[in-house]
Structures are given as C-alpha cells and as structure tokens.
Design an enzyme around this catalytic site. Structure first.
Site, PDB file in Angstrom:
ATOM      1  N   ARG A   1       6.243  -7.743  10.233  1.00 10.95           N
ATOM      2  CA  ARG A   1       5.151  -8.088   9.396  1.00 10.95           C
ATOM      3  C   ARG A   1       5.620  -8.441   7.856  1.00 10.95           C
ATOM      4  NH1 ARG A   1       4.293  -3.952   6.226  1.00 10.95           N
ATOM      5  NH2 ARG A   1       4.521  -1.725   6.981  1.00 10.95           N
TER       6      ARG A   1
ATOM      7  N   CYS B   1       3.400   0.701   0.514  1.00 10.60           N
ATOM      8  CA  CYS B   1       3.340  -0.553   0.013  1.00 10.60           C
ATOM      9  C   CYS B   1       4.130  -0.679  -1.072  1.00 10.60           C
ATOM     10  CB  CYS B   1       2.252  -0.982   0.009  1.00 10.60           C
ATOM     11  SG  CYS B   1       0.968  -0.864   1.189  1.00 10.60           S
TER      12      CYS B   1
END
Length: 227
Positions: free
Chosen positions: A87, A185
């Site tokens: 991803r 992240c």
C-alpha cells in the site's frame, strides 16, 4: 484463517447501487492471509465482479508501506511482527480494538479517482464520528482523520488495473501503546487517539456498522459494462 477463508467470508446483502457491492464481516483475521486474499481478489476479478467492503480487526502487527522506512520502528519490546506491504504510506499499527475497512472497488465503474476515494473515506469517518458528537477533520498533506491534531484514523490504498484494495483503520478501543514505539505514518511524535478516549462505549462491530452506512452513502454508483 487462510486467504481462501477470508475470500469466502460472511457476505452481507448487496447494497442498493447499480454496481453490486458485497459486505464481508470477517471478525479477527491475521494480517498476512487478509493481504493475500485482497491481492488474489483484485488480480482475479473481471469486468462484472462485484465490489466488496471487508470489515475486520487484526491481531497486533506493524505494516510498512511503500514509502516506509525501517527506522520509523523505534522499538519493539512486545515482538510485534513487521510486514512490508504494497500500500501507499509509511508505518502504522493494527491490533484488536481497531476497526479496519478494506475497500475492494473497481474505480473505473464508479468514476472515482484515487484522491477522490481518499477524500470519500476521510469524509465517511468524519461523518461517523459526528454521530458521536465529535468534530474531526482532515489535515493537508497528511491523509487520515484527526481530532485536535491527534490521529484517530489512518488511510492507505493500492490501485491495480483501476481497482483498489487496502483501505482505512479507525481506533475504537485499541491499546495505543504500540503507536508509541513508531513514528506513526512517518511523523515523529504524532499523537494517536481512540474513540474510547471520548467516552464512546460502542465496540468495533457497532462502529463498523455506522461507518459502513456512511461509506455506502458516499460511494457513487456505477454501471457494470454491458456485453
């Protein structure tokens, strides 16, 4: 649970849209077979394959996206597995108490661009949280959903031949300690929060049903190509 079992799943009723859409409520599934099942589904689908949304949880796991760097895993006292995946995005944590929604969609049939799907997922989470009296928002350049600057939902997608997989993760009552062992992240010091912190007592399944309704409401209809 094997990849084949994930694909079999528990199918919900088709949504009231032109393009068939099936909902699978899978419970708790190990990450690797779920990822394998997403890849297999996307690689093998045809023009008239129904789109699917999968609602599930994972046992504790770190996933490292294509832009991820191993140094963003700061420590791992609990021995949580780290899986390098396909991803977009960087490192995140999945675990019990976190709602995961995977969107396996033919974007061409729904006339959706990737950025539009990202915005749609963010809006679905924002609208879901509003039902609990919470004001959530986006952050420019940092996909996800935030409350007062703290991240409550993460997003990441892969698109192959015009079809999406992966999706979003919303913290419901998850243990947040593993987030403290990474730069979530890729952002150093990013605070993560959960619905439980705001007094929300609904479990993952209940929140999943609320989120699902907003996803179905916001997804544009499409048409299966005629033969």
């Amino acid at each position: 649970m094997t990849a084949a079992a994930v694909l079999a799943g528990h199918e919900g009723p088709a949504a009231a849209v032109s393009v068939p859409l099936l909902v699978k409520r899978l419970g708790r599934v190990d990450y690797a077979p779920a990822w394998e099942a997403m890849q297999h589904f996307t690689a093998s689908r045809g023009e008239d394959t129904a789109d699917e949304i999968w609602l599930l949880e994972h046992p504790p796991v770190y996933t490292l996206g294509q832009a991820g760097r191993p140094e963003h895993l700061l420590r791992n006292d609990a021995g949580i597995p780290l899986v390098k995946i396909d991803r977009g995005g960087q490192i995140t944590y999945h675990g019990p108490g976190q709602l995961v929604a995977y969107l396996l969609l033919d974007l061409r049939r729904r006339h959706l661009k990737v950025r539009e799907l990202v915005a749609l997922m963010e809006q679905a989470v924002i609208d879901c949280l509003a039902e609990y009296g919470l004001h959530a928002e986006r952050k420019d350049g940092a996909p996800g959903v935030y409350i007062d600057g703290a991240k409550i939902a993460a997003l990441g997608l892969r698109v192959r031949n015009g079809c999406s997989y992966h999706g979003l993760a919303l913290n419901v009552d998850a243990d947040l300690a593993p987030f403290g062992w990474i730069n979530p992240c890729g952002y150093e010091g990013l605070q993560t929060i959960r619905l439980k912190d705001f007094g929300v007592g609904d479990d993952v399944a209940a929140v999943g049903e609320r989120l699902l309704q907003h996803l179905l409401r916001l997804l544009p209809p499409g048409v299966v190509p005629s033969r």
